[in-house]
Structures are given as structure tokens and as C-alpha cells.
Write an enzyme that holds these catalytic residues in place. Structure first.
Site, PDB file in Angstrom:
ATOM      1  N   GLU A  19      -3.850  -6.269  -7.995  1.00  0.00           N
ATOM      2  CA  GLU A  19      -2.700  -5.456  -7.568  1.00  0.00           C
ATOM      3  C   GLU A  19      -1.368  -6.083  -8.002  1.00  0.00           C
ATOM      4  OE1 GLU A  19      -4.351  -3.024  -3.723  1.00  0.00           O
ATOM      5  OE2 GLU A  19      -3.492  -5.006  -3.323  1.00  0.00           O
ATOM      6  N   GLU A  28     -10.766  -0.194  -4.450  1.00  0.00           N
ATOM      7  CA  GLU A  28     -10.732  -0.429  -3.004  1.00  0.00           C
ATOM      8  C   GLU A  28     -10.470   0.898  -2.314  1.00  0.00           C
ATOM      9  OE1 GLU A  28      -8.095  -3.412  -1.489  1.00  0.00           O
ATOM     10  OE2 GLU A  28      -8.738  -4.942  -2.929  1.00  0.00           O
TER      11      GLU A  28
END
Length: 604
Positions: A176, A252
Site C-alpha cells: 500500500e 485484502e
């Protein structure tokens, strides 16, 4: 950076790297040319006792998944700069992956170097984040450290890649990054290092489903996966617009959420979670359920976040309202998701059994200051503004001590910057607590008084611009407007406590903070249990010498999960270090109690 590729002599033959098992074309993920789909679940080996790895991995398989994914926390393997990275016992990631293969699961590995994961410091070692080197950038000093870490880690994974007969089908590049920075070359450099150290399987990036996050996180010719909790249709449209040929992969899917101390227990309704999962996997979509099984932040490994400027520490439980609960229970969410995933094999895992409930009497031992006197190491003369890092310590506590004149009247002790929480004593008496900054009114006697400030590291920030924040007494302490200038500081590391040496005769004052011990018997089968501490304040708890983690009366977590591998037939011992107020008897309970619930769905 040195390359792992060596130019061969003219008569040498170097085999070409094995082709990646996974590829893609026309919005479809391919396995050796045949359409496939990743149905993964996050399960972290570092949050599950090794003796339970196989059981939890089987529960993932029973959920209808074909893959397990795990982060690799650098600081868990290499806590000190001079420590050789440890890959034994609980840290044997290769053993974990081999068990996954035996259970019938592929694997995805996410080696960072930054992982977030609600893990202290986002998985980065404190010795690195305290060095002053710019973090998560292409600065050669940071990349050199990553290169050395990968050189230790990745050779343990290369032979476990699917294209040479192992379970690892994909490896994530960083984590991320688009939510953190915009160094245009950093993510590419991490990918280069992964390849240089022998990773030949598919690489992918993972970022939130916004243009801002994807702008900085994606790499050319590398699968761009997304992280999200809702609105999969909008996310699919976004990635198709930017990467029209790539398959939709949610790396995710947040089907639940973690908890901070002092908040409600976050849950997500079964219908909501199952419905979003269905929306992700339709039209050939791939997914990793985060978390499929959350596990536990044992010891002092739980992280923290800055929320509206305030530090919020993560609980010991990482249950995350996952389909497989912290204690292994198969929840209603498990069965609803299993149906969405189209599982047809029978469920092989049984619901777990627990020890019978019981009440445990407590013996109160040395008071807190006596424990600190016995456990503190390395007293050093320091200025008030002295961090854990400057003192060469990481987790746990630092005790700051000073003698100063207090006039014969009420006055204020002013603390300008504490990271994170301080327990304050004057002449041996507890006078109050400070979180981050504040003041305490005390009564002086016209004489010199001993001030003891015990500063607790409650967990390091794991996400955002505050990663690498220092801990300790970072600003001056004032008596009204006068600075206290002469301090001694000592590290107090609970992970190295000699619990036997700290024992002392029972104390008459049952409320004063300090040490307490208890024991209980197990006759018959050794099973999991849940430890409750009614009436206790906040502190640390050990079971049979193992530091289970933090507890706090503020909740939401009311019980501590105790896995059976930590227990034994016969006598078992519990030790508590209470920082605020010792309570009464302890209890073993048959069910987890994680606190009042609040529905939470993450949206972008």
C-alpha cells in the site's frame, strides 16, 4: 546495487529462470495457461502458535479457500541491527509454508519491507526507523538495508515457489505504498530486489481503490491488486479503466476490522461480508480475505495508529471478526462465506473445546517500584527529553528518576511531551498518569522529593506518516514553571524479566500496583481457555513464563486468549504486572469476551 546475476564463463550454462506459474490475459488470471482464480485468506504465522499452524491452515481449507497469504514482519525476525535474522521455531516461515502445502493450499508471501498489519512499527525494525534514514524511499541507505534483509529471507522462499514444486504462487511488492508516499522509483527498486534475490513467481502491488493511491503504488507490467472493504463494483471499474487487460484481484477484502483499546469491538454483519465477497469473486474475480483468521498480538507486538492526532493502541486480540475466530471457532460468517465460495468438500475441522470455567485466587507480590528496582538496567544520566531510542531500548518501559525541591504547598508537575503513557510517583506514592501531555497537582513539603516517571511504549504506529515516532519522555518536566533538569533513565524490558527473581513476599496493600501470581491445575485434557481479569487495571500477563500480552480495563477486550500449547497437565502459573490497581481473583472462561460491538465497514 549488486546484481544476483553472474556473467558465466564461455563454457558454462546457466539455466533460465523458471516461468511464473501465474499470468493473465483478457481480464483473466491464468495458471500455466489455464483460467484460474485465487481464493485466499490472510493468516499470519507470527500471530498463531506454531503448534496450531496446521489446525488453522486446515480451517482455511475448510472455508473453501485454495491459498493462504501471510506478511513477513522484519522486526519479528531481526529485532537488533547486529542480530542475525532468526528463522527458527516460531519464526520458521518455511516450515509454515510447507505445512500449508501439505494441507493443500497455495501461498502468497508479502515480505514488505513495510507491512502495516497493525503490527508494531509496521514491521520495520526500530533500529532502522530511528537511524534518520528516509523510510520507504529509494535512498541507497534504506535500499541497502532492505537488500540485506531480502538476502537473508528470500533464499528460504525461492525453493518453495510453485514453479519449482512449492506452494508460493505470488509475492507482493511493498505494501500500500500509494497511501504513504510518491517516490517514483522506490516500488520499482523493491521489485528489482525481489527478482535479484531469486523470486521468479508473479509479483503484484496492492493499494486502495482510489486514483491517488494507485498513482504512486502501481508498477508497469506488474499486476495491480486492490485493498478494500466495500463497493467492489466501483473498484472493478476503476482498475479496468487503468489496466484494461488485468484480472480483478482484491488482495485484502476487509470482512471485519481490528480494535483499539478504549473503543468498541468492531464487527461486520455476516450478510454484509458475504454479499461483498460475492461481488468480488463474480466474473472471475480473485480475493484474499483479510483476515480469514486473525490470531493474537502476543507479547508486545501490537501496533498503534494516530487518530485525529491521538495515539490509539491496538488490542492484544486480533480476532478482527474473522470467519475463523481468534480461538479457532468456526463462526456463522465462516459458513456463509463458505457457501459464497462454493465449497463442496466436507468440513474436517471440529469446533474447538475449552477448559471448564474456574476461579483462581491471586497472591500479591512486590509493589511496582520494587519490581522496577529489580528489573531496570543501565541507569544513565540524561536530559528530560530522552527517548527510548537514545537509550538503546525498544519496547516495554523506561524509568526516569529525579530528585528535586518541592515547595511546601500544592503545585503542578507539568509534562510537555510523553510518548505514550507515564505512571508518576512522588516519594514512592502513585500520584497520577499522563498520556502524551498534561499535568498533575501534588503537595510539596518544602524538601527534596524523588520523582519517578515510568513511561510505557503502548505500541508503535504502523500506518501513515507517523511511522518511526520516538518513544519516551520527549519534553521537559516542570515544577510549575521550573524545569527539572537532572534525571537518570533505566530501561525496563518485560521480554527479559526473570519472573522468579522478581517474586517477593505478599504485600499488605492489595490495591497498589505491582506483581501478582496465581496458579491453577489441569487434570485431563489440556485445552485452550480465555483468561479474565475482573477488577484489574492495566498491565502485562504471563502464562507459564510466556508473555501473553497487554490487558486493560478500558476494553473492549475482556478476556485474553490462552492457546493450549502454552498450558500443561498439572500446575500452571500466571504472573501479572499491574501498573494501576491490583484486583481480585482471576477467572478462566469457556468463551471469548471481546466487548460491546459496533458495526464497522471500511469505505473509500
Amino acid at each position: 546495487m549488486p546484481s544476483a546475476l553472474v556473467t558465466p564463463a564461455s563454457d558454462a550454462t546457466v539455466p533460465a529462470p523458471a516461468a511464473p506459474t501465474l499470468s493473465w490475459a483478457g481480464n483473466r488470471l491464468l495458471r500455466e495457461g489455464t483460467r484460474t482464480r485465487i481464493l485466499a485468506g490472510s493468516l499470519h504465522y507470527f500471530r498463531v502458535h506454531p503448534d496450531q499452524w496446521r489446525d488453522r491452515l486446515q480451517r482455511l481449507r475448510d472455508l473453501g479457500l485454495n491459498t493462504v497469504d501471510t506478511y513477513v514482519p522484519w522486526n519479528f525476525h531481526q529485532p537488533g541491527p547486529d542480530d542475525a535474522p532468526d528463522f527458527t521455531g516460531w519464526r520458521d516461515i518455511a516450515a509454515f509454508l510447507r505445512i500449508a502445502a501439505e494441507v493443500g493450499l497455495d501461498a502468497i508471501v508479502r515480505p514488505g519491507p513495510y507491512i502495516c498489519a497493525e503490527w508494531t512499527n509496521g514491521g520495520l525494525p526500530t533500529w532502522l526507523t530511528a537511524s534518520g534514514i528516509p523510510l520507504r524511499t529509494a535512498d541507497p541507505r534504506f535500499l541497502d538495508a532492505v537488500d540485506a534483509w531480502f538476502a537473508a529471507l528470500l533464499p528460504r522462499l525461492t525453493d518453495l515457489q510453485a514453479n519449482v514444486g512449492g506452494p508460493v504462487i505470488a509475492v507482493q511488492v511493498e505494501n500500500e505504498f500509494g497511501s504513504y508516499g510518491d517516490d517514483p522509483s522506490y516500488v520499482a527498486e523493491v521489485a528489482r530486489l525481489l527478482r535479484a534475490h531469486g523470486i521468479t513467481e508473479m509479483l503484484y502491488t496492492a493499494d486502495g481503490p482510489t486514483d491517488l493511491m494507485l498513482d504512486a503504488g502501481m508498477l508497469p507490467d506488474t499486476l495491480a491488486a486492490l485493498t478494500l472493504g466495500s463497493q467492489p463494483g466501483a473498484a472493478r471499474e476503476l482498475i479496468r479503466r487503468r489496466r484494461p487487460d488485468e484480472p480483478f484481484f482484491v488482495a485484502e477484502f476487509w470482512n471485519g476490522w481490528f480494535d483499539h483499546w478504549g473503543t468498541a469491538h468492531h464487527v461486520r454483519g455476516t450478510a454484509s461480508a458475504a454479499g461483498t465477497l460475492a461481488g468480488i469473486i463474480e466474473d472471475g474475480g480473485s480475493v484474499s480475505i483479510y483476515m480469514a483468521h486473525g490470531g493474537t498480538n502476543f507479547g508486545l507486538w501490537s501496533g498503534a495508529n494516530r487518530v485525529d492526532g491521538r495515539l490509539m493502541a491496538t488490542t492484544t486480540s486480533y480476532d478482527s471478526d474473522a470467519p475463523i475466530a481468534e480461538d479457532g471457532t468456526l463462526t456463522p460468517k465462516f459458513f456463509a462465506m463458505r457457501e459464497v465460495l462454493g465449497a463442496t468438500e466436507p468440513v474436517r475441522s471440529a469446533q474447538p473445546e475449552f477448559l471448564a470455567p474456574q476461579r483462581i485466587d491471586v497472591a500479591r507480590g512486590a509493589d511496582l517500584l520494587s519490581v522496577l528496582d529489580a528489573a531496570a538496567t543501565g541507569p544513565r544520566r540524561v536530559a528530560a527529553a530522552s527517548s527510548f531510542e537514545e537509550l538503546g531500548t525498544d519496547d516495554g518501559f523506561v524509568r526516569y528518576t529525579a530528585d528535586t525541591l518541592l515547595p511546601d504547598r500544592e503545585l503542578r508537575l507539568v509534562f510537555e511531551r510523553i510518548a505514550d503513557r507515564a505512571f508518576v510517583f512522588v516519594d514512592g506514592e502513585p500520584v497520577g498518569e499522563i498520556e502524551e501531555r498534561g499535568e498533575i497537582v501534588v503537595r510539596g513539603r518544602g524538601a527534596r522529593a524523588r520523582i519517578v516517571v515510568l513511561v510505557e511504549n503502548r505500541g508503535r504506529v504502523n500506518y501513515g506518516s507517523s511511522i518511526g515516532e520516538r518513544k519516551g519522555m520527549l519534553g521537559p518536566v516542570l515544577v510549575d514553571r521550573r524545569i527539572v533538569q537532572h534525571w537518570e533513565a533505566s530501561a525496563v524490558d518485560p521480554t527479559t524479566f526473570d519472573l522468579e527473581a522478581l517474586r517477593a513476599p505478599a504485600q499488605p496493600d492489595t490495591q497498589r500496583p505491582g506483581l501478582a501470581t496465581a496458579s491453577f491445575e489441569i487434570i485431563g485434557a489440556v485445552r485452550d481457555t480465555h483468561l479474565a481479569l475482573p477488577g484489574w487495571g492495566t498491565g502485562l500477563v504471563w502464562v507459564n513464563g510466556f508473555l501473553l500480552g497487554r490487558y486493560s480495563e478500558v476494553g473492549p477486550q475482556q478476556t485474553q486468549y490462552v492457546p493450549a500449547p502454552l498450558l500443561r497437565a498439572g500446575t500452571n502459573e500466571i504472573v501479572l504486572l499491574e501498573l494501576r490497581r491490583r484486583g481480585g481473583a482471576l477467572e478462566l472462561r469457556a468463551t471469548a469476551e471481546l466487548g460491546p460491538e459496533e458495526e464497522y465497514v471500511e469505505e473509500f
